[in-house]
Design an enzyme around this catalytic site. Structure first.
Site, PDB file in Angstrom:
ATOM      1  N   GLY A 219      33.005  42.932  42.560  1.00 22.44           N
ATOM      2  CA  GLY A 219      32.488  44.283  42.557  1.00 22.44           C
ATOM      3  C   GLY A 219      33.021  45.057  41.370  1.00 22.44           C
ATOM      4  O   GLY A 219      33.329  44.491  40.317  1.00 22.44           O
ATOM      5  N   ILE A 220      33.146  46.359  41.554  1.00 24.46           N
ATOM      6  CA  ILE A 220      33.679  47.215  40.501  1.00 24.46           C
ATOM      7  C   ILE A 220      34.912  47.938  41.027  1.00 24.46           C
ATOM      8  O   ILE A 220      35.047  48.160  42.230  1.00 24.46           O
ATOM      9  CB  ILE A 220      32.614  48.227  40.017  1.00 24.46           C
ATOM     10  N   GLY A 221      35.832  48.267  40.131  1.00 22.02           N
ATOM     11  CA  GLY A 221      37.047  48.949  40.539  1.00 22.02           C
ATOM     12  C   GLY A 221      38.262  48.266  39.968  1.00 22.02           C
ATOM     13  O   GLY A 221      38.176  47.272  39.232  1.00 22.02           O
ATOM     14  N   ILE A 223      40.745  46.431  41.337  1.00 18.29           N
ATOM     15  CA  ILE A 223      41.054  45.051  41.718  1.00 18.29           C
ATOM     16  C   ILE A 223      40.121  44.054  41.018  1.00 18.29           C
ATOM     17  O   ILE A 223      40.595  43.090  40.402  1.00 18.29           O
ATOM     18  CB  ILE A 223      41.030  44.876  43.247  1.00 18.29           C
ATOM     19  N   GLU A 242      25.764  40.413  43.070  1.00 24.55           N
ATOM     20  CA  GLU A 242      24.834  41.533  43.195  1.00 24.55           C
ATOM     21  C   GLU A 242      24.943  42.467  42.006  1.00 24.55           C
ATOM     22  O   GLU A 242      23.978  43.103  41.600  1.00 24.55           O
ATOM     23  CB  GLU A 242      25.092  42.297  44.495  1.00 24.55           C
ATOM     24  N   GLY A 340      26.907  43.980  49.790  1.00 16.83           N
ATOM     25  CA  GLY A 340      26.671  42.543  49.809  1.00 16.83           C
ATOM     26  C   GLY A 340      27.825  41.745  50.369  1.00 16.83           C
ATOM     27  O   GLY A 340      27.846  40.518  50.241  1.00 16.83           O
TER      28      GLY A 340
END
Length: 444
Positions: A219-221, A223, A242, A340
């Protein structure tokens, strides 16, 4: 030549101002809005100006960028947001009851449109200018928007000459668009936050689970960015996700992500959308390494599972001692969405050599609250159930839960919790009979 003249004539005839374009929206309509960096701000601004004459317009979307002013109290009765994944700009309205939230797997959203369960009156989208054949690319966000545009009765396109042209299943012909608003403006950006020391420690633990030749979903961020930074010594990584963040760009440029060992879409970065900055916008423009698809494809667990060594990395708000994962709410208050996570957790679990991972900091609120908890907060939603969870990772280590008993799960999760909360978690585990009395001293 004749076809080119025909579509270009139709294109010019459809060009109007934003205010004129949104005159198509009527009271009681349901309006889809393009998400993320493709949020069509000029069209939304035009719609807001029509608020006094509109009633009960439902505005449906996933995470958008910008202010989302239609959720403010003064627009109540005129507009009502229906969220399929919540961003910061709509959370307060949902919490106050001025907007709605639908828990749903990202892979299933488009089925709402195609089945007729969620008919769409108008779709507000952002695209590139047409190519020589009259096709507009949806650029940074194919996601669920291509399907929304194909199903909506009326499609309004902001045609922005600064939108990157992306390849794959990204195109919509001019003939399918009802009105066109031409713009030339920078896209909205979501800059990555620099990872913290805790996030770097989590990333180091996650990276130890990622082999050469793995295909990644992130994902984004902080971590995910830290995890990508920790992978420069790997070889032949791939992406099937995704979304794709800025952090993937240096790994692609270095040849670490090349897709050479992918078993599906070999050599391609497969994604539904990008979230990030101009760095990735410029990188994906006409770049044949990228192949974009709607999320009903990218997030289909059956499709995901065809990638061998699929590593799915997702986050959580809380994980209880049995392995239940809350990721979309804080107690009863909706916070984000299913997204997702479950799609990829299940797809990776069925992949040959796959590894589904939940990664989160051990604490919140400056270390005052443990995110490994005895039980989820009252009303907290279970996004990923305990039978689906394989690995949970914090800065304190890795808990392997798949096929483990409740006792083994409690032991493993207490071991990766912040040590300040070990006694509290152990006491609860004993009272819940997850841990026999003889094991208490060993775990503590």
């Amino acid at each position: 030549m004749g076809n080119a003249i025909k579509w270009s004539n139709h294109y010019r005839q459809k060009i109007v101002s934003a205010g004129q374009a949104v005159e198509a929206v009527r009271s009681g309509n349901r309006v889809w809005v393009h998400e993320g960096c493709a949020t069509p701000t000029p069209l939304l601004d035009g719609l807001l100006q029509r608020a006094p004459e509109l009633r009960d317009v439902e505005i449906v979307h996933m995470l958008t960028l910008g202010s989302a002013d239609y959720t403010l109290p003064q627009y109540e009765g005129h507009f009502r947001h229906s969220g399929l994944f919540l961003g910061e700009n709509v959370r307060a309205a949902v919490a106050a009851g001025r907007a709605d939230y639908t828990p749903i797997y990202l892979s299933e959203i488009e089925r709402l449109f195609w089945s007729g369960q969620m008919p769409l009156d108008v779709a507000l989208i952002q695209t590139t200018p047409p190519d020589e054949y009259g096709y507009l690319s949806l650029g940074t966000g194919i996601d669920c928007t291509l399907s929304a545009a194909q199903c909506a009765r009326y499609v309004i396109a902001e045609v922005n000459d600064r939108m990157p042209r992306t390849l794959g299943d990204t195109f919509l012909h001019v003939s399918k668009v009802s009105a066109i608003v031409e713009t030339s403006r920078p896209l909205l950006e979501l800059p990555p936050a620099p990872p913290s020391e805790v996030q770097h420690r989590i990333a180091k633990n996650v990276a130890s689970l990622i082999p050469d030749g793995a295909t990644l979903q992130t994902g984004i961020g902080g971590i995910p960015n830290a995890i990508l930074e920790a992978l420069h010594d790997r070889q032949d990584l791939g992406i099937h996700s995704e979304m794709c963040p800025d952090g993937a760009v240096p790994l692609i440029e270095a040849g670490v992500i090349n897709g050479d060992r992918k078993t599906l879409h070999k050599g391609k970065v497969v994604a539904g959308f990008v979230l990030g900055t101009r760095r990735i916008f410029d990188f994906i423009h006409n770049n044949p390494v990228f192949e974009f698809h709607p999320t009903q494809y990218t997030n289909d667990p059956y499709v995901i599972a065809q990638n061998e060594r699929m590593v799915a990395i997702n986050s959580a708000i809380q994980v209880d001692l049995t392995g239940q994962v809350c990721a979309d709410s804080i107690g009863t208050t909706p916070y984000s969405g299913f997204g997702g996570q479950t799609d990829f957790i299940r797809g990776a679990a069925r992949s040959k050599g796959g590894r589904p991972i939940i990664a989160l900091p051990a604490t919140a609120c400056g270390g005052k609250v443990s995110r490994i908890v005895p039980v989820l907060d009252p009303g907290a939603g279970v996004v990923t159930n305990r039978a689906d969870v394989h690995y949970v990772v914090t800065e304190y280590g890795i808990a392997s839960l798949w096929g483990k008993t409740l006792r083994q799960r409690a032991e493993a999760l207490i071991a990766i919790a912040d040590p300040r909360f070990h006694d509290q978690l152990t006491d609860f585990a004993a009272r819940a009979h997850y841990l026999p009395a003889r094991d208490l001293l060993e775990v503590a």
